[in-house]
Design a protein around this motif. Structure first.
Motif, PDB file in Angstrom:
ATOM      1  N   ASN A 170       0.805  -1.214   0.000  1.00 39.66           N
ATOM      2  CA  ASN A 170       0.000   0.000   0.000  1.00 39.66           C
ATOM      3  C   ASN A 170       0.842   1.270   0.000  1.00 39.66           C
ATOM      4  N   LEU A 171       1.664   1.416  -1.023  1.00 36.28           N
ATOM      5  CA  LEU A 171       2.553   2.573  -1.091  1.00 36.28           C
ATOM      6  C   LEU A 171       1.823   3.740  -1.752  1.00 36.28           C
ATOM      7  N   ASN A 172       1.950   4.897  -1.148  1.00 39.74           N
ATOM      8  CA  ASN A 172       1.405   6.119  -1.743  1.00 39.74           C
ATOM      9  C   ASN A 172       2.533   7.126  -1.822  1.00 39.74           C
ATOM     10  N   LEU A 173       2.645   7.796  -2.958  1.00 42.03           N
ATOM     11  CA  LEU A 173       3.752   8.743  -3.090  1.00 42.03           C
ATOM     12  C   LEU A 173       3.418   9.721  -4.206  1.00 42.03           C
ATOM     13  N   THR A 174       3.795  10.965  -3.999  1.00 36.13           N
ATOM     14  CA  THR A 174       3.625  11.966  -5.049  1.00 36.13           C
ATOM     15  C   THR A 174       4.967  12.648  -5.261  1.00 36.13           C
ATOM     16  N   ILE A 175       5.381  12.723  -6.495  1.00 35.59           N
ATOM     17  CA  ILE A 175       6.641  13.410  -6.790  1.00 35.59           C
ATOM     18  C   ILE A 175       6.330  14.595  -7.677  1.00 35.59           C
ATOM     19  N   GLU A 176       6.782  15.772  -7.228  1.00 34.40           N
ATOM     20  CA  GLU A 176       6.578  16.984  -8.025  1.00 34.40           C
ATOM     21  C   GLU A 176       7.738  17.142  -8.986  1.00 34.40           C
ATOM     22  N   GLU A 177       7.485  17.876 -10.054  1.00 32.22           N
ATOM     23  CA  GLU A 177       8.531  18.101 -11.031  1.00 32.22           C
ATOM     24  C   GLU A 177       9.696  18.851 -10.397  1.00 32.22           C
ATOM     25  N   GLY A 178      10.911  18.378 -10.702  1.00 29.72           N
ATOM     26  CA  GLY A 178      12.099  19.066 -10.210  1.00 29.72           C
ATOM     27  C   GLY A 178      12.537  18.650  -8.827  1.00 29.72           C
ATOM     28  N   GLU A 179      11.806  17.760  -8.209  1.00 30.45           N
ATOM     29  CA  GLU A 179      12.175  17.345  -6.860  1.00 30.45           C
ATOM     30  C   GLU A 179      13.357  16.382  -6.873  1.00 30.45           C
ATOM     31  N   LEU A 180      13.988  16.224  -5.702  1.00 28.10           N
ATOM     32  CA  LEU A 180      15.023  15.230  -5.530  1.00 28.10           C
ATOM     33  C   LEU A 180      14.619  14.427  -4.303  1.00 28.10           C
ATOM     34  N   ILE A 181      14.170  13.216  -4.524  1.00 30.84           N
ATOM     35  CA  ILE A 181      13.523  12.460  -3.466  1.00 30.84           C
ATOM     36  C   ILE A 181      14.320  11.227  -3.136  1.00 30.84           C
ATOM     37  N   GLY A 182      14.372  10.844  -1.882  1.00 29.86           N
ATOM     38  CA  GLY A 182      15.088   9.655  -1.471  1.00 29.86           C
ATOM     39  C   GLY A 182      14.135   8.567  -1.023  1.00 29.86           C
ATOM     40  N   LEU A 183      14.544   7.307  -1.282  1.00 28.34           N
ATOM     41  CA  LEU A 183      13.763   6.173  -0.794  1.00 28.34           C
ATOM     42  C   LEU A 183      14.743   5.323  -0.014  1.00 28.34           C
ATOM     43  N   ILE A 184      14.525   5.214   1.301  1.00 23.41           N
ATOM     44  CA  ILE A 184      15.470   4.430   2.080  1.00 23.41           C
ATOM     45  C   ILE A 184      14.740   3.354   2.864  1.00 23.41           C
ATOM     46  N   GLY A 185      15.515   2.530   3.492  1.00 26.75           N
ATOM     47  CA  GLY A 185      14.948   1.447   4.269  1.00 26.75           C
ATOM     48  C   GLY A 185      15.974   0.346   4.382  1.00 26.75           C
ATOM     49  N   PRO A 186      15.787  -0.544   5.381  1.00 22.89           N
ATOM     50  CA  PRO A 186      16.751  -1.630   5.572  1.00 22.89           C
ATOM     51  C   PRO A 186      16.770  -2.566   4.357  1.00 22.89           C
ATOM     52  N   ASN A 187      17.765  -3.456   4.345  1.00 23.74           N
ATOM     53  CA  ASN A 187      17.826  -4.431   3.250  1.00 23.74           C
ATOM     54  C   ASN A 187      16.551  -5.248   3.194  1.00 23.74           C
ATOM     55  N   GLY A 188      16.075  -5.486   1.981  1.00 22.01           N
ATOM     56  CA  GLY A 188      14.879  -6.305   1.830  1.00 22.01           C
ATOM     57  C   GLY A 188      13.597  -5.562   2.116  1.00 22.01           C
ATOM     58  N   ALA A 189      13.673  -4.232   2.192  1.00 24.45           N
ATOM     59  CA  ALA A 189      12.466  -3.486   2.516  1.00 24.45           C
ATOM     60  C   ALA A 189      11.554  -3.324   1.317  1.00 24.45           C
ATOM     61  N   GLY A 190      12.073  -3.649   0.127  1.00 21.02           N
ATOM     62  CA  GLY A 190      11.219  -3.538  -1.055  1.00 21.02           C
ATOM     63  C   GLY A 190      11.485  -2.305  -1.889  1.00 21.02           C
ATOM     64  N   LYS A 191      12.627  -1.660  -1.657  1.00 21.60           N
ATOM     65  CA  LYS A 191      12.899  -0.408  -2.376  1.00 21.60           C
ATOM     66  C   LYS A 191      13.069  -0.658  -3.876  1.00 21.60           C
ATOM     67  N   THR A 192      13.964  -1.621  -4.192  1.00 20.28           N
ATOM     68  CA  THR A 192      14.217  -1.877  -5.605  1.00 20.28           C
ATOM     69  C   THR A 192      12.963  -2.401  -6.293  1.00 20.28           C
ATOM     70  N   THR A 193      12.148  -3.142  -5.529  1.00 15.21           N
ATOM     71  CA  THR A 193      10.896  -3.632  -6.105  1.00 15.21           C
ATOM     72  C   THR A 193      10.027  -2.453  -6.559  1.00 15.21           C
ATOM     73  N   VAL A 194      10.017  -1.391  -5.770  1.00 14.38           N
ATOM     74  CA  VAL A 194       9.226  -0.221  -6.163  1.00 14.38           C
ATOM     75  C   VAL A 194       9.721   0.320  -7.496  1.00 14.38           C
ATOM     76  N   PHE A 195      11.054   0.427  -7.613  1.00 15.31           N
ATOM     77  CA  PHE A 195      11.607   0.896  -8.894  1.00 15.31           C
ATOM     78  C   PHE A 195      11.202  -0.044 -10.026  1.00 15.31           C
ATOM     79  N   ASN A 196      11.281  -1.339  -9.750  1.00 16.11           N
ATOM     80  CA  ASN A 196      10.945  -2.310 -10.795  1.00 16.11           C
ATOM     81  C   ASN A 196       9.479  -2.214 -11.196  1.00 16.11           C
ATOM     82  N   LEU A 197       8.631  -1.859 -10.226  1.00 15.95           N
ATOM     83  CA  LEU A 197       7.218  -1.702 -10.556  1.00 15.95           C
ATOM     84  C   LEU A 197       7.023  -0.462 -11.420  1.00 15.95           C
ATOM     85  N   VAL A 198       7.740   0.610 -11.064  1.00 12.24           N
ATOM     86  CA  VAL A 198       7.558   1.855 -11.806  1.00 12.24           C
ATOM     87  C   VAL A 198       8.056   1.700 -13.239  1.00 12.24           C
TER      88      VAL A 198
END
Lengths: 298, 257, 674
Positions: free
Chosen positions: B21-49
Motif C-alpha cells: 500500500n505505497l502512496n507517493l507523489t513526486i513533483e517536477e524538479g524534486e530530488l527524493i530519497g527512498l530508504i529502508g533496511p535491506n529487503g524493505a522492497g525499495k528496488t521492487t518499487v523501482f521495478n514496478l515503476v
C-alpha cells in the motif's frame, strides 16, 4: 477392452524404457545444468556392450546387464573427465556443443570400428514366454522390462533422496560454489552422477535390444532425442519428472497410432505429435511438469 | 506540477507481500530519497515503476497516465529512466554503443531503410551518434568512447550507466544505490554530480541509497520503507529524529547491547 | 631450474640453426657433390629435371635425400611451429619436432634402407621434393627470425624465453649468445621491422588481393593443366589439392577392430582377440603404405602433400602475394578517391570475377562454390541468433527445409513439366524463368520466416536451454510433417527439382545476405540484438523493444536460412526430409562456432573452410564424421571463442593513406602488437 489392456502394457513398456534413458539426461542437467546430447549414444554403447556380454563372453542376462551398466557407467565418467571437465569454467554453450560432438563421435566411431551389420541378442538370452491373461497376451519380456525399470527407478530415487551422496547431488544443483566449501568434492559427485545416469542408459539399452531386437550404431539418435523430450516434458532436472515424462511419451506413442488409424492419423505421425506436445508444453509451462521456475532478479 | 503519483501500490511475490500500500507523489524538479533496511522492497518499487514487474494492485500515474501493465520500453519512452543496483551495462560493447542503444525508443526508420541504408536511416544514425558523443563529452567520457565498457574502472562504469540513462531523454531519473562501493570522497563528488545533472537536464530525481550522508544531504524529501510498508515520510530532519526509523535500522533498543 | 629451461631452448635454437646451415650448404654444395665425376650438373638442373634424364650416382643421391630434406623439414617444422603456436609449451613443440623427424626420417629412410634408389628411379624426383621442403623451411626460418615482436620473451616463442631476472646483468650478453634467435632478432630487428612494415600484409587493400587472385586463376587456367601433370596429378587439383590429399587413406578399413567383439548374428569369430589384433595389424600396414607407398601406381600421402604444397605455392600463393604487393599503392590510391559504395561495388565485381573464373574450370568446382554459398548463408543467419542474440538455436536446418520445400514445390508446380505435379501451371517464356525462380526463393524464405515465428513467440517467455529445446522441436516437427505429406513425396522426397541454382545466383544472394546482416547488426536498432545477449533486462529497461527486436532477429535469420534451403534444393535436384535433419543443424552450429560467435567474417571464413573440409574428408567415408566432431571438441576445449570470437577480421576495404615513414612505423607497431 482387451485391445486397450494390450496397448496399455505396450505403452508401459515403451514408457519405462524412455523413462530409464530420460533419467540420465535429467540427472546430469540437475547437477551440471548441461544438456548431455551424447546420452542417446551412450545408450547405444550400452546396448552394444550387451552384445559383447551375451555373445562374445557367453554370459546370461543378469551378468550381462550388470557388466554393461558398469562398463557404460565408466565410459560416461570417462567422457565427463576428458571432454566436459576442462570446460567447467567455460560458457555453457561450449559444453553443450562438445556434448553434440561427443555424441557424433560415439555413433560414427562405433560405425567405423564395428561395421554396419545390424546386431541382435542370442535366442537364449531371454526365452520368450507368452502368458494369456483374460484374453490379453503378455510376454515375460514386457513384464521383465517394466518391473526392472521400476526397480531401477526406485533404487535411484532412494539413492538421491536418502543417501548422503544423493543429498550432495541435490545440493550441487542449487549452488555449485557453496557445496565444495561444505567439504563435498564436486568432482566426485559429478562422476557419481554420470556413473548412475549412464549406467541406467545402459540398462535401457539392453532392455531396448531385448524388446526391439535390431541394434545399430544410430539407434541412440532417435531414442535419445525422444528420451530427451521426455525429460524436458517432465521438467528437466527432476527425476520424478523424467519418469512421468517417459511414461507420458510412451502412452502417446502407443495410443496415437493404436486409436488414430481410424481417424486417419498413421503411426508415422507420432514423431511430429511427440515434438508438437513438447512445443506446447514448453510454451504453456516453460519449465515442464515438475520443474520450478527460477526467478530472474532485476 | 505532479510528475509521478503512486496510489495504493502493492505487490506480491507468490505469497510474500513485497510492497504494501505505497502512496507517493513526486513533483517536477524534486530530488527524493527512498530508504529502508535491506529487503524493505525499495528496488521492487523501482521495478514496478519501470515495468519490470507488473504491480499486483494500485496505480502508477506518470503525468496522469497509468503505467501499470505497460511494457518497460514504453515506460522508458515516456520519460522514465533508471540505473541499477549492480551495474548492468552491456559489457562486450563499447561505451559509445552502450549509449547509442539507449536511443532505441527514438528510432523512426524502418527495417527496410536500415537494410538499404536509405537517407533517413543515415540521418537518424548520424543524429544518434552525434547526440551520444555530445552526452559522453558532457560527462567527460569521450576518450573512452570506443573502449569496451567492461575495461573501464568501476567508478567510470557507474558514470556510463548514468549517461546511458540520460540517452532516453528522461524527465524522471531513478538512481538505484548510486553510491554503492564508493569511498567518502567519491560520495562527496557524487553529491555534486547529482545536483549538476538535475540542474543541467532539468530533471526530477528519485534515488535509493544506503549512504545516509548522501541521502540526508541532497534529498529534499525522504520516504522510509520497511517490509514493504511506509514507516516514515518527510524532510531529512524529520526522518533523522523519527523513532520508528531508528528502530527499523537499529532494531529495538533492548536488542542493542 | 631456470638454467635447465634455458639450456633446452638453446639446444632447440641450435638445431634450427644447424638445419639452416645444412640447407645453405646443400644448395651451394649440391653441384659440387654431384660433380664428383666430371659432369656439369648443377642444382637448378636437378630441380628442373622432371623427366629423370640426369644420371646421378645413387650413393650421392641417397645421402643427399636423407640428410638434406630431413634437416630442412625439421627446421621448417620447428620454425613454423614457433610462428604458428607461440604460446604452446616446450613438451608440445618437442613432440611436434620428434613426430616430424620420425615421419620424414621414415619417408626418406626407407629409400636408404631398402636401397630403393636404383638406376631406374628418377633421383631428381626426390631431390625436387626435398628442395621444395627446404624452400618452405627457409621461408619459415626467415619469417621466424624476422617477425618483429614487441617483447620476445613474453610472446612466448618456444625458442626464446625471457631471461630470468637473476641472470640478467653482466652475464646477460653470453646468455643471449646461447639463443641464436634472440641474438639474431636483436641485430636484425631494425631492418626486419622496416621490411615487415613494408610488407604489412594486412594493410594491403582487399582489392589488390582480389586482383592477385584473378591473376592466379588466370595463371591456373593457362598453366594449371601442364603444371599439375608435371607434378603427377591426374587432373588439375580442384580445391587447392585438398581433395587429393586424403585420397591415399580411402582404402583404410577400421571396422575389423571392434567387430569381432560385437558380432552380428551372421558372423562368427572363434578368437575375437586374435581377429581384432589381426585387423589392427593389417590396418597399421595399410596406413604405412598409404602414407608412403613409393613405387606403387598411387602416390602416398607424404608425396601428395608435397606436390599439393608446390602446386598451391606456385599457382596461387606466390602470384597473389606478388600482385598484391605490386598493386598496393595504386589500389589504395584508387579506393581513397572513389566513394565508398563505388569501391565496395568494384571489389564485389572483382570478387565475382575471381569466383566465376575459378569455378569455370570444372563442374565440380561450381558445385562446391554453390555449397559454399549455401553454407555461408546458413552460418551467418544462425550466427545472428546464436552469436549476436546469444540464444542457442539447434534446429536451424528446419527453416532450411521449409524454404527448400516451398521453393521447390513452387518452381515444379508453376514453371516446369514433371511427374509429381504434372505440367507447368503457368506458361512463362524462358527469359522470365529467373524471375519466377527468384519469386519462388523469396516465397520459400517467407515461409521459413513464418516457421521462425514458432521459435520467436516462445522466445518472449523462455530463453537459454528451454528455447534451445524449442528450436530442436521445431526442426523435428518440420521434418516429421514433411515425412508425412505424401503429396510431396513423404519420406521418399521430392524428385525432379530443376537445376536452376548456379554460381551467379548463389554469388548475388550470398553477397546480399551478408550485406543485409551486416547492415542490420551495425545499425542502432540491430545493436539492440546484442544488448539482449549482454543483458536482456537492462535492454528492455533502457528502452529496447525486446520483443520486436527478437522477432526481427528470428525472422531475418529464418528467412535467410529458407532462401539458402531453396538454393540448395535447386542444386540437389532431389530433396528429402532426411537432408534437413539434426545433422545439418549440427553442421551449421559447427560453422558458427568454428568461425566465432558474433562475427560475420568469421562465419564466412568458417563456412568456406568447412565446405572444403567436408570435400577433403570425402575419401574417408565414415571416418569423416569421426574427424569433424573431434575437431569440434578440440576447438571447444582449446579455442572456445572460435577463429574470430566477437570481432571481425580487419580488412582494408576502403584504402589507406600512404604517408611514407609514418605508415611504416604504424604498420610495424601493429605487427608488433599482434
Amino acid at each position: 477392452m482387451e485391445f486397450f489392456v494390450q496397448q496399455f502394457v505396450n505403452a508401459l513398456q515403451l514408457g519405462s524404457l524412455y523413462a530409464l534413458i530420460a533419467l540420465g539426461y535429467t540427472m546430469v542437467y540437475g547437477v551440471l545444468l548441461l544438456i548431455n546430447f551424447a546420452h542417446g549414444d551412450i545408450f547405444m554403447v550400452g546396448a552394444f556392450l550387451g552384445v559383447f556380454g551375451s555373445i562374445t563372453l557367453d554370459l546370461p542376462f543378469v551378468p550381462t546387464l550388470v557388466l554393461s551398466m558398469v562398463l557404460t557407467g565408466l565410459l560416461g565418467v570417462g567422457i565427463e573427465r576428458v571432454a566436459y571437465k576442462p570446460l567447467r569454467q567455460a560458457s555453457r554453450l561450449s559444453v553443450v556443443i562438445t556434448a553434440l560432438g561427443v555424441g557424433l563421435l560415439l555413433e560414427n566411431g562405433m560405425l567405423a570400428l564395428t561395421g554396419a551389420n545390424p546386431r541382435s541378442y542370442p535366442q537364449t538370452f531371454i526365452t520368450t514366454r507368452v502368458y494369456d491373461i483374460g484374453g490379453v497376451a503378455i510376454s515375460n519380456v514386457k513384464i521383465i522390462i517394466i518391473v526392472l525399470a521400476a526397480l531401477l527407478f526406485a533404487g535411484l530415487y532412494t539413492i538421491v533422496q536418502r543417501t548422503k551422496w544423493g543429498m550432495a547431488m541435490r545440493a550441487i544443483s542449487y549452488d555449485k560454489f557453496a557445496v565444495p566449501l561444505m567439504g563435498v568434492s564436486q568432482d566426485q559427485i559429478i562422476s557419481l552422477t554420470f556413473l548412475l545416469g549412464t549406467g541406467l542408459a545402459a540398462a535401457g539399452g539392453i532392455l531396448w535390444g531385448v524388446a526391439f531386437p535390431v541394434l545399430n550404431p544410430y539407434m541412440g539418435l532417435r531414442v535419445g532425442w525422444k528420451a530427451f523430450v521426455a525429460a524436458v516434458v517432465g521438467g528437466i532436472g527432476d527425476i520424478r519428472g523424467a519418469a512421468a515424462g517417459g511414461l507420458l511419451l510412451g502412452f502417446i506413442e502407443i495410443f496415437v497410432p493404436a486409436y488414430g488409424d481410424s481417424i486417419g492419423i498413421s503411426s508415422t505421425w507420432r514423431d511430429p505429435i511427440a515434438f508438437g506436445l513438447l512445443l506446447i508444453i514448453l510454451v504453456v509451462r516453460p519449465t515442464g511438469l515438475f520443474g520450478v521456475a527460477r526467478r530472474q532478479k532485476v | 506540477m505532479t510528475l509521478l503519483q503512486i496510489n495504493r501500490l502493492s505487490h506480491y511475490f507468490g505469497g510474500l507481500l513485497a510492497v504494501d500500500n505505497l502512496n507517493l507523489t513526486i513533483e517536477e524538479g524534486e530530488l527524493i530519497g527512498l530508504i529502508g533496511p535491506n529487503g524493505a522492497g525499495k528496488t521492487t518499487v523501482f521495478n514496478l515503476v519501470t515495468g519490470a514487474y507488473r504491480a499486483s494492485e494500485g496505480e502508477i500515474l506518470f503525468r496522469g497516465e497509468d503505467l501499470v501493465g505497460k511494457p518497460p520500453h514504453a515506460i522508458n519512452a515516456r520519460g522514465i529512466s533508471r540505473t541499477f543496483q549492480t551495474i548492468r551495462l552491456w559489457n562486450m560493447m563499447s561505451v559509445l554503443d552502450n549509449v547509442r542503444i539507449a536511443h532505441h525508443g527514438q528510432i523512426n526508420y524502418t527495417l527496410a531503410e536500415a537494410f538499404l541504408r536509405l537517407p533517413r536511416y543515415r540521418r537518424e544514425e548520424r543524429e544518434i551518434e552525434e547526440r551520444s558523443m555530445d552526452l559522453l563529452r558532457l560527462f567527460k567520457l569521450e576518450r573512452y568512447a570506443q573502449e569496451p565498457v567492461k575495461n573501464l574502472p568501476y567508478g567510470q562504469q557507474r558514470r556510463v550507466e548514468i549517461v546511458r540513462a540520460m540517452a532516453a531523454r528522461p524527465q524522471l531519473l531513478l538512481l538505484d544505490e548510486p553510491a554503492a562501493g564508493m569511498n567518502p570522497q567519491e560520495i562527496s563528488a557524487l553529491m555534486d554530480f547529482i545536483h549538476w545533472i538535475r540542474d543541467e537536464f532539468h530533471l526530477t530525481i528519485w534515488l535509493i541509497e544506503h549512504q545516509m550522508r548522501l541521502v540526508m544531504n541532497i534529498c529534499e524529501r525522504i520516504k522510509v520503507l520497511d517490509f514493504g510498508a511506509t514507516i516514515a515520510d518527510g524532510t531529512p530532519e524529520e526522518i533523522r529524529n523519527n523513532p520508528q526509523v531508528i528502530e527499523a535500522y537499529l532494531g529495538e533498543q533492548a536488542e542493542v547491547h | 631450474m631456470s638454467t635447465t629451461a634455458n639450456r633446452t631452448f638453446s639446444l632447440g635454437g641450435l638445431v634450427v640453426l644447424v638445419c639452416a646451415l645444412v640447407i645453405a650448404i646443400a644448395v651451394v654444395g649440391l653441384p659440387w657433390l654431384a660433380l664428383e665425376d666430371d659432369s656439369t650438373v648443377t642444382a637448378t638442373d636437378l630441380i628442373a629435371d622432371t623427366e629423370g634424364e640426369l644420371d646421378v650416382p645413387a650413393r650421392i643421391t641417397n645421402t643427399f635425400l636423407v640428410v638434406v630434406p630431413v634437416g630442412a623439414l625439421a627446421a621448417g617444422i620447428l620454425a613454423l611451429w614457433g610462428m604458428l603456436a607461440p604460446r604452446h609449451n616446450r613438451a608440445v613443440s618437442t613432440l611436434v619436432l620428434l613426430v616430424g623427424l620420425v615421419l620424414v626420417g621414415y619417408y626418406y629412410g626407407t629409400f636408404f634402407y631398402e636401397d630403393h634408389v636404383n638406376d631406374s628411379t628418377s633421383a631428381t624426383e626426390f631431390v625436387r621434393s626435398g628442395f621444395f621442403v627446404a624452400l618452405v623451411a627457409g621461408l619459415g626460418l626467415i619469417a621466424q627470425a624476422a617477425l618483429p615482436r614487441a617483447n620476445p620473451g613474453v610472446a612466448g616463442n618456444p625458442l626464446v624465453r625471457p631471461v630470468p631476472v637473476e641472470a640478467a646483468g653482466p652475464v646477460a650478453l653470453p646468455q643471449n649468445w646461447r639463443w641464436p634467435f634472440a641474438w639474431l632478432r636483436a641485430r636484425l630487428s631494425p631492418l626486419t621491422r622496416r621490411i615487415a612494415g613494408y610488407l604489412a600484409l594486412s594493410r594491403i587493400p582487399v582489392l589488390a588481393y582480389l586482383v592477385g587472385m584473378l591473376a592466379a586463376t588466370e595463371l591456373e587456367r593457362r598453366e594449371g593443366q601442364a603444371f599439375s601433370r608435371l607434378l603427377g596429378f591426374r587432373r588439375v587439383p580442384s580445391l587447392f589439392g585438398s581433395t587429393e590429399l586424403l585420397e591415399p587413406f580411402s582404402k583404410l578399413d577400421f571396422s575389423g577392430i571392434l567387430a569381432p567383439f560385437f558380432p552380428s548374428p551372421t558372423d562368427t569369430y572363434d578368437a575375437p582377440l586374435r581377429a581384432s589384433w589381426e585387423a589392427l595389424r593389417q590396418l597399421g600396414e595399410d596406413f604405412v603404405y598409404a602414407l608412403t607407398s613409393h613405387g606403387a601406381r598411387e602416390p602416398g600421402f607424404l608425396k601428395v602433400l608435397l606436390h599439393v604444397v608446390e602446386y598451391d605455392l606456385i599457382i596461387f600463393i606466390i602470384p597473389v602475394l606478388i600482385v598484391a604487393l605490386l598493386l598496393r599503392k595504386p589500389s589504395n590510391a584508387l579506393l581513397l578517391r572513389l566513394p565508398s559504395w563505388a569501391g565496395l561495388t568494384l571489389q564485389i565485381v572483382v570478387l565475382y570475377g575471381v569466383v566465376s573464373h575459378w569455378g569455370a574450370l570444372n563442374d565440380y568446382r561450381g558445385l562446391v562454390l554453390i555449397y559454399m554459398g549455401v553454407n555461408i548463408m546458413l552460418a551467418i543467419s544462425l550466427n545472428l541468433v546464436n552469436g549476436y542474440m546469444g540464444e542457442f538455436s539447434v534446429g536451424h536446418a528446419g527453416f532450411m527445409a521449409v524454404g527448400a520445400y516451398v521453393a521447390s514445390i513452387l518452381t515444379m508446380w508453376l514453371f516446369i513439366d514433371e511427374r509429381v505435379f504434372g505440367d507447368a501451371v503457368l506458361s512463362v517464356p524462358d527469359w522470365a524463368l529467373p524471375i519466377g525462380f527468384l519469386i519462388a526463393l523469396i516465397a520459400g524464405g517467407v515461409a521459413a520466416a513464418l516457421a521462425g515465428l514458432l521459435v520467436a513467440f516462445p522466445s518472449f517467455r523462455t530463453r537459454g536451454d528451454y528455447l534451445a529445446i524449442v528450436t530442436l522441436a521445431v526442426n523435428f516437427i518440420v521434418t516429421g510433417v514433411l515425412n508425412n505429406i505424401s503429396a510431396i513425396g513423404g519420406a521418399r522426397g521430392l524428385n525432379g527439382v530443376p537445376l536452376w541454382t548456379n554460381v551467379r545466383w548463389i554469388f548475388v544472394l550470398t553477397i546480399l545476405s551478408v550485406l543485409a546482416i551486416h547492415h542490420l547488426v551495425s545499425s542502432t536498432f540491430g545493436k539492440g540484438i546484442v544488448a539482449i545477449r549482454e543483458d536482456e533486462i537492462a535492454a528492455e529497461q533502457m528502452g529496447v523493444h525486446t520483443r520486436r527486436v527478437k522477432l526481427v532477429a528470428f525472422l531475418v535469420s529464418s528467412f535467410i536460412a529458407g532462401m539458402s534451403g531453396g538454393l540448395f534444393a535447386h542444386v540437389l535436384a532431389y530433396v528429402n526430409p532426411g537432408v534437413f535433419g539434426i545433422l545439418k543443424s549440427t553442421e551449421a552450429l559447427v560453422m558458427v562456432y568454428l568461425g566465432g560467435m558474433g562475427s560475420i567474417s568469421g562465419s564466412v571464413i568458417a563456412a568456406v573452410l568447412f565446405t572444403i573440409l567436408i570435400e577433403a574428408f570425402r575419401p574417408l567415408a565414415v571416418l569423416k564424421w569421426v574427424v569433424i566432431p573431434l575437431i569440434l571438441i578440440l576447438l571447444m576445449i582449446y579455442r572456445p571463442q572460435g577463429l574470430f570470437g566477437f570481432r571481425e577480421m580487419t580488412l582494408n576495404l576502403k584504402g589507406l593513406k600512404e604517408d611514407g615513414p609514418d605508415v611504416l612505423k604504424e604498420a610495424s607497431d601493429d605487427a608488433a602488437a599482434d
